[in-house]
Design a protein around this motif. Structure first.
Motif, mmCIF file in Angstrom:
data_model
loop_
_atom_site.group_PDB
_atom_site.id
_atom_site.type_symbol
_atom_site.label_atom_id
_atom_site.label_comp_id
_atom_site.label_asym_id
_atom_site.label_seq_id
_atom_site.Cartn_x
_atom_site.Cartn_y
_atom_site.Cartn_z
ATOM 1 N N UNK A 46 0.767 -1.199 0.008
ATOM 2 C CA UNK A 46 -0.120 -0.084 0.056
ATOM 3 C C UNK A 46 0.940 1.157 -0.081
ATOM 4 N N UNK A 47 1.722 1.253 -0.977
ATOM 5 C CA UNK A 47 2.686 2.526 -1.020
ATOM 6 C C UNK A 47 2.383 3.624 -2.299
ATOM 7 N N UNK A 182 15.586 -5.806 0.009
ATOM 8 C CA UNK A 182 15.819 -5.575 1.467
ATOM 9 C C UNK A 182 15.520 -4.232 1.824
ATOM 10 N N UNK A 183 15.570 -3.327 0.468
ATOM 11 C CA UNK A 183 15.170 -1.997 0.739
ATOM 12 C C UNK A 183 13.547 -2.054 0.881
ATOM 13 N N UNK A 184 13.022 -2.788 0.015
ATOM 14 C CA UNK A 184 11.565 -2.924 -0.005
ATOM 15 C C UNK A 184 10.910 -3.459 1.139
ATOM 16 N N UNK A 185 11.707 -4.247 1.984
ATOM 17 C CA UNK A 185 11.107 -4.906 3.300
ATOM 18 C C UNK A 185 11.258 -4.017 4.115
ATOM 19 N N UNK A 186 12.208 -3.018 4.242
ATOM 20 C CA UNK A 186 12.508 -2.171 5.266
ATOM 21 C C UNK A 186 11.280 -1.360 5.822
ATOM 22 N N UNK A 187 10.787 -1.437 6.996
ATOM 23 C CA UNK A 187 9.864 -0.745 7.567
ATOM 24 C C UNK A 187 9.890 0.654 7.456
ATOM 25 N N UNK A 188 11.048 1.375 7.746
ATOM 26 C CA UNK A 188 11.157 2.681 7.747
ATOM 27 C C UNK A 188 10.848 3.087 6.123
ATOM 28 N N UNK A 189 11.393 2.546 5.063
ATOM 29 C CA UNK A 189 11.370 2.829 3.852
ATOM 30 C C UNK A 189 9.802 2.847 3.308
ATOM 31 N N UNK A 190 9.189 1.698 3.876
ATOM 32 C CA UNK A 190 7.614 1.740 3.671
ATOM 33 C C UNK A 190 6.784 2.739 4.396
#
Length: 195
Positions: A46-47, A182-190
């Motif tokens: 949901x980005x 790894x980027x897409x899984x990062x909670x802060x990135x999301x």
């Protein structure tokens, strides 16, 4: 005596042949294709659709980190675009587009600075590879995310160059999709891209 001489000639021929197999090949990495797992993760997160900005070599890192690889027994690998930072950008863009989350007019922009890129097709011991970058997200010019991420790989490397070099190239190439994951899984990135 003749049989000993023949054995020495045979061993010498094998050595010369094996050095030919491991020497001086130049390989261009394939253009990126969408990673099904990454695309599914992005779709489920949901980005907000985002743009992708500048991907470059980090300040203070040697220039050759962005365009050449040692550790391949005289062989070389290059990115289709000419730089590994651009290859990383292309991987990110490819996954975002496949997930329907790429918008080059978006006020949200992903960027990155490549900090490490290496591979070693070891003659003895394990082969190793590493890829690292500092990723950023800017929203309307304001930094909302910045994080250093890295991925690495280790495998059994063959003494035979014809086996070891392609395996090392495959292991290294796979790190691009792994770093994107790894980027897409990062909670802060999301959180920075959340709707």
């Amino acid at each position: 005596m003749k049989s000993l001489f023949r054995r020495l000639v045979f061993v010498s021929t094998l050595f010369v042949g094996s050095t030919t197999l491991i020497g001086c090949a130049s390989v261009t990495m394939p253009p990126p294709t969408a990673n099904a797992n990454n695309v599914e993760k992005l779709r489920m997160a949901n980005l907000t659709p985002t743009a992708v900005g500048k991907f470059s070599l980090a300040t203070g890192v040697r220039q050759d980190v962005d365009n050449s690889l040692g550790g391949l027994r005289g062989s070389s690998v290059r990115a289709p675009s000419g730089s590994f930072s651009q290859q990383l950008k292309d991987v990110i863009v490819t996954d975002l587009k496949a997930a329907g989350l790429y918008d080059d007019r978006s006020q949200i922009q992903i960027g990155a600075q490549l900090t490490d890129s290496q591979v070693d097709a070891a003659i003895s011991g394990p082969g190793t590879a590493k890829l690292a970058a500092i990723f950023t997200v800017d929203k309307a010019g304001q930094r909302t995310f910045e994080k250093a991420l890295f991925v690495d790989s280790q495998w059994d490397s063959s003494f035979v160059g014809a086996i070891a070099i392609p395996e090392a190239i495959n292991q290294y190439t796979a790190l691009y999709k792994a770093l994107a994951a790894k980027l897409f899984d990062d909670n802060e990135f999301r959180a920075a891209l959340a709707k």
